[in-house]
Scaffold this active site. Structure first.
Site, PDB file in Angstrom:
ATOM      1  N   GLN A   1      -7.874   1.826  -4.893  1.00 18.75           N
ATOM      2  CA  GLN A   1      -8.640   2.458  -3.940  1.00 18.75           C
ATOM      3  C   GLN A   1      -9.568   3.636  -4.633  1.00 18.75           C
ATOM      4  O   GLN A   1      -9.110   4.432  -5.337  1.00 18.75           O
ATOM      5  CB  GLN A   1      -7.645   3.372  -3.080  1.00 18.75           C
ATOM      6  CG  GLN A   1      -6.784   2.519  -2.071  1.00 18.75           C
ATOM      7  CD  GLN A   1      -5.650   3.457  -1.449  1.00 18.75           C
ATOM      8  OE1 GLN A   1      -5.920   4.555  -0.829  1.00 18.75           O
ATOM      9  NE2 GLN A   1      -4.635   2.869  -1.275  1.00 18.75           N
TER      10      GLN A   1
ATOM     11  N   ASP B   1       0.853  -1.328   0.048  1.00 16.79           N
ATOM     12  CA  ASP B   1      -0.006  -0.188   0.176  1.00 16.79           C
ATOM     13  C   ASP B   1       0.771   1.258   0.047  1.00 16.79           C
ATOM     14  O   ASP B   1       0.787   2.208   0.729  1.00 16.79           O
ATOM     15  CB  ASP B   1      -0.947  -0.018   1.245  1.00 16.79           C
ATOM     16  CG  ASP B   1      -1.889   1.118   1.280  1.00 16.79           C
ATOM     17  OD1 ASP B   1      -2.107   1.884   0.097  1.00 16.79           O
ATOM     18  OD2 ASP B   1      -2.661   1.411   2.366  1.00 16.79           O
ATOM     19  N   LEU B   2       1.827   1.374  -0.946  1.00 16.54           N
ATOM     20  CA  LEU B   2       2.822   2.267  -1.109  1.00 16.54           C
ATOM     21  C   LEU B   2       2.271   3.675  -1.863  1.00 16.54           C
ATOM     22  O   LEU B   2       1.841   3.129  -2.858  1.00 16.54           O
ATOM     23  CB  LEU B   2       4.209   1.649  -1.475  1.00 16.54           C
ATOM     24  CG  LEU B   2       4.997   0.800  -0.505  1.00 16.54           C
ATOM     25  CD1 LEU B   2       6.116   0.268  -1.624  1.00 16.54           C
ATOM     26  CD2 LEU B   2       5.423   1.363   0.704  1.00 16.54           C
ATOM     27  N   GLU B   3       2.169   4.446  -1.154  1.00 14.95           N
ATOM     28  CA  GLU B   3       1.567   5.724  -1.966  1.00 14.95           C
ATOM     29  C   GLU B   3       2.497   6.977  -2.379  1.00 14.95           C
ATOM     30  O   GLU B   3       2.107   7.933  -2.639  1.00 14.95           O
ATOM     31  CB  GLU B   3       0.350   6.355  -1.218  1.00 14.95           C
ATOM     32  CG  GLU B   3      -0.739   5.223  -0.758  1.00 14.95           C
ATOM     33  CD  GLU B   3      -1.828   5.766  -0.038  1.00 14.95           C
ATOM     34  OE1 GLU B   3      -2.018   7.062   0.292  1.00 14.95           O
ATOM     35  OE2 GLU B   3      -2.533   5.076   0.717  1.00 14.95           O
ATOM     36  N   ASN B   4       3.857   6.474  -2.256  1.00 14.64           N
ATOM     37  CA  ASN B   4       4.979   7.187  -2.704  1.00 14.64           C
ATOM     38  C   ASN B   4       5.660   6.819  -3.915  1.00 14.64           C
ATOM     39  O   ASN B   4       6.868   7.053  -4.069  1.00 14.64           O
ATOM     40  CB  ASN B   4       5.693   7.847  -1.595  1.00 14.64           C
ATOM     41  CG  ASN B   4       5.068   8.416  -0.664  1.00 14.64           C
ATOM     42  OD1 ASN B   4       4.626   9.470  -0.568  1.00 14.64           O
ATOM     43  ND2 ASN B   4       4.701   7.617   0.532  1.00 14.64           N
TER      44      ASN B   4
END
Length: 561
Positions: free
Chosen positions: A445, A385-388
């Site tokens: 998402q 769930d890496l958002e970068n």
């Protein structure tokens, strides 16, 4: 004057003195030479030492040998100077040394009666030995040995200091004796490939050696170890010895540890519901893992924490924030959920979580650390769930390495943002396709995103059936199996800044994709009856809303064809 300028001059003087000494026979050690410093390893606190402005303390980590080391912290106009008066013989040569770590570290001696010397090193992340030597004058019977840091710099650490030379008559640290055998050896955990052991601390020990069936398998400095690479459903005998500079103890009483059976592949239902469980309190209902609603088939524990090692992660249960929830209770709840047919995985990332996997070393660190968490807590796998940003090459490498360790039972899920799955050229999409053969599900998402393009090239606003179906279509037609696609939505309006839709909208989108019914203006060119299901953030926000989301979406997902 900078510390570097002053210290280089001191260091140069020390080197000059050392070179001069090396040209004389006085520098040769004799059989009678001893370490004249007392409490040289700081095992007796600060006994025999004086530190300026209360700057010194003993710590248990980092240490080079033994149980403790000196930590001295400069502050203001104080450079954290720690000193000891050492008895020496006149007209004698001594070797001065110490192991240092941390900020700027200085080692020196005054009162020699000849030339006082010192040496130094800039900050160091690992233990480094400082060495110099000095000669005493004709009437010198004691000298002052010192360490210090530098103004405005970080704390420094010292261990194993030595003033080695002729016995000055002031006494020395007692020579170490061989420690006793460790007591209390027990099996603290097992898996299909490992056995974890723990034992009591042994006084005077600097390390421990673990034996399996009589053969040495590992050496550690703490009082626990995990022996890996074992066969499933097999019993092994283990013993431990304690070690120090004097030697190795006799072996402890043996204990038997039996590995568990090889786990079978994921027994997930055809259509599954994923929920994130919050390891923190942000206003949602605080839950133990045992409180999570039974409709959830995959529970993603949020979140693992990054460490200072590139790519590596760890997990720290927020016991205080969760009302005193203990690690032992958590582990027991993981097992109970698994016994009920659920999968519990550890999630990496989140809104504030930054873990960079951008080379082979960090990929290896990631795989090894996640596998260690799986062994420690019993997790079934990992959620990305890496958002970068994500590096497809090295994240794929990391997940394949993890798969080679964990085997076919490994669960891998992903929770990319909508923008991450707009094109197969994006890093997240590439990663999913790279590991398609071991990937469980991608739960994109569908929130906090605004309007996005659907697979038909039209723009859709979040919050509608069309937004869910037209964006899912990109993944379904872009190479992922329908069984690897899930719809990720907030459990309530509090779960995300935007994008919440009622459970009925989620169910309509599921029906549209799986059965061709309940669609809006966008109608997929075909149906996907193997669609995996849905995900929500979070089980806690769901509980805060009376489990309205899971009570409505859960049965609907499980009832899909």
């Amino acid at each position: 004057m900078s510390p570097q300028t002053r210290s280089i001059r001191l260091w140069a003087g020390a080197v000059t003195a050392a070179l001069a000494l090396s040209l004389t026979s006085a520098g040769q050690a004799s059989a009678a030479d001893v370490n004249n410093a007392k409490n040289a390893g700081f095992e007796s606190g600060l006994s025999n030492w004086t530190c300026s402005a209360s700057s010194g303390a003993t710590v248990s980590s980092p240490v080079r040998t033994g149980a403790t080391a000196l930590k001295a912290t400069p502050a203001g106009q104080d450079n954290a100077r720690c000193t000891q008066t050492v008895a020496v013989k006149p007209n004698s040569t001594y070797a001065l040394s110490a192991w240092v770590q941390g900020g700027y570290s200085y080692l020196g001696v005054t009162g020699t009666g000849t030339t006082d010397v010192s040496t130094w090193t800039p900050d160091s992340t690992s233990w480094k030995q400082l060495t110099t030597s000095f000669t005493t004058g004709a009437s010198t019977t004691s000298v002052t040995v010192y360490t210090h840091g530098w103004y405005g710099q970080a704390a420094y650490y010292v261990d194993d200091l030595s003033v080695y030379g002729p016995d000055g008559g002031g006494g020395t640290d007692p020579a170490p004796t061989i420690p006793g055998a460790p007591a209390g050896l027990s099996v603290s955990g097992t898996s299909s490939t490992s056995v974890s052991l723990a034992w009591n601390t042994v006084s005077g020990a600097t390390g421990y050696t673990v034996y399996r069936d009589g053969a040495k398998v590992t050496a550690v400095t703490g009082t626990s170890a995990t022996v890996t690479g074992l066969a499933a459903s097999t019993s092994y005998s283990f013993q431990v010895t304690a070690t120090n500079a004097a030697g190795e103890s006799v072996k402890s009483t043996a204990v038997t540890g039996r590995t568990t059976a090889t786990p079978v592949g994921p027994a997930l239902p055809k259509h599954a519901v994923t929920g994130y469980w919050q390891n923190f309190n942000n206003g949602a209902t605080v839950q133990k893992l045992s409180d999570v609603q039974s409709q959830y088939d995959i529970i993603a524990v949020a979140f693992a924490d990054a460490t200072t090692t590139p790519g590596a992660v760890t997990f720290n249960l927020d016991s205080a924030g969760l009302g005193g929830y203990t690690v032992d209770q958590f582990k027991a709840d993981v097992q109970a959920k698994q016994a009920a047919g659920k999968k519990v995985i550890v999630s990496v990332g989140g809104q504030n979580g930054t873990v960079s996997i951008n080379d082979s070393a960090s990929a290896t660190n990631f795989a090894n650390s996640v596998y260690s968490l799986m062994q420690t807590y019993g997790f079934d796998g990992v959620d990305i769930d890496l958002e970068n940003g994500i590096n497809a090459t090295y994240m794929s490498q990391a997940l394949r390495s993890l798969s080679s360790q964990a085997g076919s039972s490994l669960v891998i899920t992903m929770a990319p943002q909508t923008i991450d799955m707009q094109s197969t050229s994006n890093g997240y999409f590439q990663t999913a396709l790279n590991i398609k053969d071991i990937l469980t599900v991608v739960n994109m998402q569908y929130y906090n995103s605004g309007s996005m393009l659907g697979c038909d090239g039209k723009v859709y606003s979040q919050g509608s059936v069309d937004f869910l179906t037209a964006l899912a279509c990109i993944q379904l037609e872009g190479g992922l199996s329908p069984s690897q696609v899930g719809l990720g939505l907030p459990a309530s309006t509090s779960g995300a800044g935007s994008g919440y839709v009622s459970p009925s909208v989620v169910n309509s989108a599921l029906d549209c994709l799986a059965k061709g019914t309940g669609c809006g203006s966008f109608k997929p060119s075909r149906t996907y009856p193997d669609l995996r299901g849905a995900m929500t953030w979070s089980t806690n926000w769901d509980a805060a809303a009376g489990n309205a989301w899971s009570n409505a979406v859960g049965p609907h997902v499980h009832g899909l064809p």
